[in-house]
Design a protein around this motif. Structure first.
Motif, PDB file in Angstrom:
ATOM      1  N   ASN A   4       0.833  -1.195   0.000  1.00  0.00           N
ATOM      2  CA  ASN A   4       0.000   0.000   0.000  1.00  0.00           C
ATOM      3  C   ASN A   4       0.875   1.256   0.000  1.00  0.00           C
ATOM      4  OD1 ASN A   4      -2.428   1.569   0.043  1.00  0.00           O
ATOM      5  ND2 ASN A   4      -3.413  -0.093   1.175  1.00  0.00           N
ATOM      6  N   SER A   5       0.234   2.412  -0.073  1.00  0.00           N
ATOM      7  CA  SER A   5       0.982   3.664  -0.173  1.00  0.00           C
ATOM      8  C   SER A   5       1.597   4.034   1.174  1.00  0.00           C
ATOM      9  CB  SER A   5       0.055   4.790  -0.630  1.00  0.00           C
ATOM     10  OG  SER A   5      -0.853   5.145   0.402  1.00  0.00           O
ATOM     11  N   ILE A   6       2.560   4.930   1.122  1.00  0.00           N
ATOM     12  CA  ILE A   6       3.213   5.424   2.339  1.00  0.00           C
ATOM     13  C   ILE A   6       2.169   6.019   3.280  1.00  0.00           C
ATOM     14  CG2 ILE A   6       4.815   7.153   3.256  1.00  0.00           C
ATOM     15  CD1 ILE A   6       6.157   7.011   0.370  1.00  0.00           C
ATOM     16  N   LEU A   7       1.262   6.823   2.726  1.00  0.00           N
ATOM     17  CA  LEU A   7       0.262   7.515   3.528  1.00  0.00           C
ATOM     18  C   LEU A   7      -0.630   6.515   4.263  1.00  0.00           C
ATOM     19  CD1 LEU A   7      -0.558  10.556   3.952  1.00  0.00           C
ATOM     20  CD2 LEU A   7      -2.465  10.082   2.407  1.00  0.00           C
ATOM     21  N   HIS A   8      -1.130   5.523   3.545  1.00  0.00           N
ATOM     22  CA  HIS A   8      -2.034   4.546   4.142  1.00  0.00           C
ATOM     23  C   HIS A   8      -1.293   3.657   5.149  1.00  0.00           C
ATOM     24  CE1 HIS A   8      -5.930   2.409   3.972  1.00  0.00           C
ATOM     25  NE2 HIS A   8      -5.191   1.398   4.407  1.00  0.00           N
ATOM     26  N   TRP A   9      -0.129   3.189   4.780  1.00  0.00           N
ATOM     27  CA  TRP A   9       0.671   2.323   5.657  1.00  0.00           C
ATOM     28  C   TRP A   9       1.012   3.044   6.954  1.00  0.00           C
ATOM     29  CZ3 TRP A   9       4.982   1.447   8.497  1.00  0.00           C
ATOM     30  CH2 TRP A   9       5.485   0.145   8.602  1.00  0.00           C
ATOM     31  N   SER A  10       1.465   4.281   6.853  1.00  0.00           N
ATOM     32  CA  SER A  10       1.865   5.048   8.032  1.00  0.00           C
ATOM     33  C   SER A  10       0.671   5.343   8.936  1.00  0.00           C
ATOM     34  CB  SER A  10       2.537   6.360   7.614  1.00  0.00           C
ATOM     35  OG  SER A  10       3.715   6.110   6.879  1.00  0.00           O
ATOM     36  N   SER A  11      -0.479   5.617   8.328  1.00  0.00           N
ATOM     37  CA  SER A  11      -1.692   5.871   9.103  1.00  0.00           C
ATOM     38  C   SER A  11      -2.065   4.634   9.913  1.00  0.00           C
ATOM     39  CB  SER A  11      -2.845   6.259   8.176  1.00  0.00           C
ATOM     40  OG  SER A  11      -4.039   6.438   8.909  1.00  0.00           O
ATOM     41  N   ASP A  12      -2.082   3.476   9.260  1.00  0.00           N
ATOM     42  CA  ASP A  12      -2.366   2.213   9.954  1.00  0.00           C
ATOM     43  C   ASP A  12      -1.384   1.986  11.107  1.00  0.00           C
ATOM     44  OD1 ASP A  12      -4.586   1.397   8.569  1.00  0.00           O
ATOM     45  OD2 ASP A  12      -3.525   0.016   7.248  1.00  0.00           O
ATOM     46  N   HIS A  13      -0.118   2.249  10.828  1.00  0.00           N
ATOM     47  CA  HIS A  13       0.911   1.941  11.820  1.00  0.00           C
ATOM     48  C   HIS A  13       0.826   2.872  13.030  1.00  0.00           C
ATOM     49  CE1 HIS A  13       4.459  -0.223  13.062  1.00  0.00           C
ATOM     50  NE2 HIS A  13       5.038   0.926  13.389  1.00  0.00           N
ATOM     51  N   ARG A  14       0.497   4.123  12.794  1.00  0.00           N
ATOM     52  CA  ARG A  14       0.353   5.045  13.925  1.00  0.00           C
ATOM     53  C   ARG A  14      -0.849   4.666  14.795  1.00  0.00           C
ATOM     54  NH1 ARG A  14       1.866  11.053  11.345  1.00  0.00           N
ATOM     55  NH2 ARG A  14       4.016  10.493  10.772  1.00  0.00           N
ATOM     56  N   VAL A  15      -1.905   4.193  14.173  1.00  0.00           N
ATOM     57  CA  VAL A  15      -3.064   3.713  14.937  1.00  0.00           C
ATOM     58  C   VAL A  15      -2.655   2.489  15.763  1.00  0.00           C
ATOM     59  CG1 VAL A  15      -5.377   2.697  14.790  1.00  0.00           C
ATOM     60  CG2 VAL A  15      -4.758   4.605  13.301  1.00  0.00           C
TER      61      VAL A  15
END
Length: 372
Positions: free
Chosen positions: A86-97
């Motif tokens: 997935n994209s950086i934006l989506h991956w990072s959002s998931d990971h921060r959650v």
């Protein structure tokens, strides 16, 4: 409760690529073989994709553990598309959650408390938490990064270009298209997927809780070998903004080495680390807690626990004194407050405190070993 709808695209990609990697690739290896050039190219692609996730997606973008030059960010963005995660934006959002709500089955996207399968791959096979899929409010900072937004906008064509373009280009150059598509394409992709997925699953199940037991994250040196240093996961979950995961020189953490090497080349800056005293205090607190737990059922438990606590308090007191003087010494050297720091009274005090701390550490280690 009704299960969320299946994400058939993800299921198909995971199933088809895994079957090809598990059946077709070994059959091809037996019947036709792979030469050293093809194997080397596959390893290089595997490392490139893996490090793009660990150094780029994870430590750079998700945790802001350092800053990177645009050229390095572009390399990581393309490698992330090649890794097909997935994209950086989506991956990072998931990971921060994940970090904010770790082990909360209702909020953590890949909570380990829901089992190995769910945290490893199952969370991507159904539309769990679908209402959050396009909510990027927790990555507003990344929306200011032009490369992140470019990759997010064109993620699908970039993923197709990297995953088909590189194997096809290598196959045309090397003269064996089938081998290239199977090894650099399918097998490399499956290896990148599952070694990365191990961090969400095995790294929350298998290993030691060295610094904290407030979450399921574990430190595991063997997993670090498979994941470019990400296996020191217990450390990471308590000190998530440190650019390192393996903090000792002997820890296998090539991601840390890459980031540090790029600093020497001027490609990375503002590398964030956690102070040594904070790390040591977390480790000592866990040792105290774990040793106390083992002593509860032993004869004379209260007396042993009281003595253990007393020695711990003495160690922490000496630790605080040592690091306080050490900080003062470093400041004096930096600001040249003292003309000859090496011969100063502050230096003498520092050396005395250091010697006392070393002795107390030895005493503590022997005590915990004996009581355990």
């Amino acid at each position: 409760m009704k299960k969320p709808a299946i994400i058939w695209l993800n299921v198909t990609i995971f199933a088809v690529t895994f079957l090809f990697a598990a059946i077709v690739v070994p059959y091809r290896a037996i019947t036709h073989g792979f030469d050293i050039t093809e194997i080397t190219a596959a390893i290089v692609c595997f490392i490139y994709c893996g490090m793009s996730i660990t150094a780029g997606y994870h430590r750079l973008w998700a945790h802001k553990a350092y800053q990177a030059h645009w050229s390095l960010r572009l390399i990581f963005a393309l490698g992330g598309a090649f890794a097909l995660q997935n994209s950086i934006l989506h991956w990072s959002s998931d990971h921060r959650v994940h970090h904010k709500h770790v082990d909360n089955n209702d909020k953590d996207p890949y909570s380990a408390k829901r089992g190995f399968w769910f945290s490893h791959i199952g969370w991507m096979c159904r539309r769990y938490q679908e209402d959050r899929y396009s909510d990027y409010t927790n990555v507003r900072d990344l929306k200011k990064d032009g490369i992140v937004m470019w990759q997010h906008k064109y993620y699908v064509p970039l993923a197709l270009l990297m995953n088909f373009g590189i194997p096809i280009a290598f196959g045309l150059w090397h003269g064996n298209m089938i081998n290239s598509l199977l090894l650099l394409g399918v097998f490399r992709l499956v290896m990148n997927h599952h070694t990365t997925f191990f961090i969400n699953s095995l790294a929350h199940i298998w290993g030691k809780q060295t610094y904290t037991d407030k979450n399921t994250a574990r430190d595991n040196g063997f997993l670090a070998l498979l994941t470019f240093g990400e296996g020191y996961h217990n450390y990471h979950h308590i000190f998530e903004n440190d650019y390192r995961n393996g903090i000792r020189w002997w820890h296998f953490d090539p991601t840390k080495w890459l980031i540090k090497s790029c600093q020497w080349l001027g490609l990375t800056t503002k590398l964030r680390t956690v102070s040594e005293d904070k790390i040591e205090k977390s480790r000592l607190a866990m040792t105290l807690k774990q040793t106390k737990a083992k002593l509860i059922t032993c004869p004379n438990a209260e007396q042993s626990i009281a003595y253990l606590q007393q020695e711990y308090d003495v160690l922490i007191k000496k630790l605080n004194a040592y690091y306080q003087v050490r900080k003062a010494l470093i400041a004096a050297k930096r600001e040249q407050v003292i003309a000859d720091v090496e011969k100063s009274e502050l230096m003498t005090q520092y050396q005395e405190l250091k010697d006392r701390l070393i002795e107390q550490r030895k005493s503590w280690h022997l005590l915990t070993q004996k009581l355990a």
